[in-house]
Design a protein around this motif. Structure first.
Motif, PDB file in Angstrom:
ATOM      1  N   TYR A 109       0.841  -1.195   0.000  1.00 55.78           N
ATOM      2  CA  TYR A 109       0.000   0.000   0.000  1.00 55.78           C
ATOM      3  C   TYR A 109       0.875   1.243   0.000  1.00 55.78           C
ATOM      4  CZ  TYR A 109      -3.141  -3.518   2.054  1.00 55.78           C
ATOM      5  OH  TYR A 109      -3.851  -4.659   2.309  1.00 55.78           O
ATOM      6  N   THR A 149      -4.030   4.400  -1.022  1.00 63.07           N
ATOM      7  CA  THR A 149      -5.081   4.589  -0.035  1.00 63.07           C
ATOM      8  C   THR A 149      -4.717   5.717   0.917  1.00 63.07           C
ATOM      9  OG1 THR A 149      -6.406   3.440   1.654  1.00 63.07           O
ATOM     10  CG2 THR A 149      -4.105   2.760   1.419  1.00 63.07           C
ATOM     11  N   SER A 188      -9.018  -0.674  -3.661  1.00 62.46           N
ATOM     12  CA  SER A 188      -8.110  -0.465  -2.540  1.00 62.46           C
ATOM     13  C   SER A 188      -8.872  -0.504  -1.227  1.00 62.46           C
ATOM     14  CB  SER A 188      -7.408   0.898  -2.667  1.00 62.46           C
ATOM     15  OG  SER A 188      -6.640   0.972  -3.846  1.00 62.46           O
TER      16      SER A 188
END
Length: 332
Positions: A109, A149, A188
């Motif tokens: 991420y 994100t 996501s």
């Protein structure tokens, strides 16, 4: 055997990271006495810790992570958010900190913003920067590996008792709902910092310690046996009401300090970490999402003696700066 030794023994069993890829540890660097970056990565590997979060790009850490098989959450540093609202700057950021390492560092991420609130000046940049970085990730062909994100905290949630009644605050909705739409469109998850410790410390009259520590013997009148699940499910409920019933939540931080505040002791912190990890290992999820482990990152790897704020903020480490385990933990 004393209570503390028993708890430490439980923790040494519970912290078996090799079998639990759903558990990672955050690596903060607000200390003037911490090991070298290579030593830290070696400590992760030696203890079978399968996930790491770092709060800004650091090329020493990224070099040390090559070939390590450690999943990485890479935060965008807060002070660079405004500049990355320019797409060319975002492309340069990705070309400097992501693409040179992507073949042998397991980026999972990229987190744009940590606990940014709607009233913060930085709020205006979060979605544009997410969009810019996502665009570049697509251009370099990493969209299947890396999800873009952001990280929220529980202050944007209201009506959290019972969790099923939770909604985003009216102030938060104009900020968070376009972000939620972005996450849904790109597959996501939403990252969230979830701290039963702070909820307990701020409301001890209404929150039993056992409820915060997973040691309550039975569910309460709303069907919850622990505060962690209730806090996670309050986020899921708010997401449902914002039109995203299938959006996943990843816990980007959760921990308990060993000193510096109410309920902050070695014994209590050992209990929290052991029971949280055991809960994640069980794979039972939460009452609202009962199937599958909750991906969770423990906060934090080390006590950070230079971290600002309350005294407790400097005592969340699982390890001492000399790399010895704070809780006599045998990870393997």
């Amino acid at each position: 055997m004393s209570t503390i030794l028993l708890l430490l023994g439980i923790l040494s069993i519970g912290l078996g990271f090799t079998a639990v890829q759903s558990v990672g540890v955050c690596y903060g660097v607000n200390g003037d006495n911490l090991p070298s970056k290579q030593e830290v990565v070696d400590l992760y590997k030696a203890n079978g810790i399968g996930g790491m979060r770092i709060y800004s790009p650091n090329e020493e850490v990224l070099e040390a992570l090559r070939g390590s098989d450690i999943n990485l959450i890479l935060d965008v540093a807060g002070e660079t958010l405004a500049s990355l609202a320019d797409v060319s700057a975002a492309a340069e950021w990705v070309s400097k900190f992501v693409t040179p390492y992507s073949s042998d560092v397991k980026f999972k991420y990229i987190a744009v913003g940590n606990e940014v609130h709607p009233s913060d000046n930085a709020a205006q940049f979060i979605l544009p920067v997410m969009q810019n970085i996502q665009r570049v990730i697509w251009q370099v062909g990493l969209q299947d590996q890396i999800k873009v994100t952001t990280v929220m905290d529980s202050s944007m949630i209201t009506n959290s008792y019972p969790p099923s009644a939770s909604v985003f605050t009216e102030d938060a909705k104009p900020y968070i709902e376009p972000i939620i739409n972005f996450l849904v469109q790109n597959g996501s998850p939403l990252l969230a910092n979830v701290y039963p410790y702070f909820a307990y410390a701020n409301d001890q009259q209404n929150i039993p310690l056992a409820y915060a520590l997973f040691t309550q013997n039975e569910n309460n009148d709303i069907g919850y046996g622990n505060l962690f699940d209730a806090m996670v499910d309050s986020i899921y409920s708010a997401l449902e009401k914002s039109g995203a019933p299938n959006l996943a939540v990843v816990v980007a931080e959760s921990g308990w300090p060993s000193e510096g505040g109410d309920g902050a002791t070695m014994e209590i912190a050992a209990t929290y970490y052991a029971n949280l990890i055991g809960h994640i290992k069980s794979g039972g999820g939460t009452p609202k999402r009962p199937n599958g482990a909750i991906e969770t990152y423990l906060f934090a790897m080390f006590d950070e003696n230079m971290k600002p704020g309350a005294e407790s903020e400097r005592h969340f480490g699982l390890f001492h700066p000399d790399k010895s385990s704070k809780y006599e933990v045998g990870f393997n």
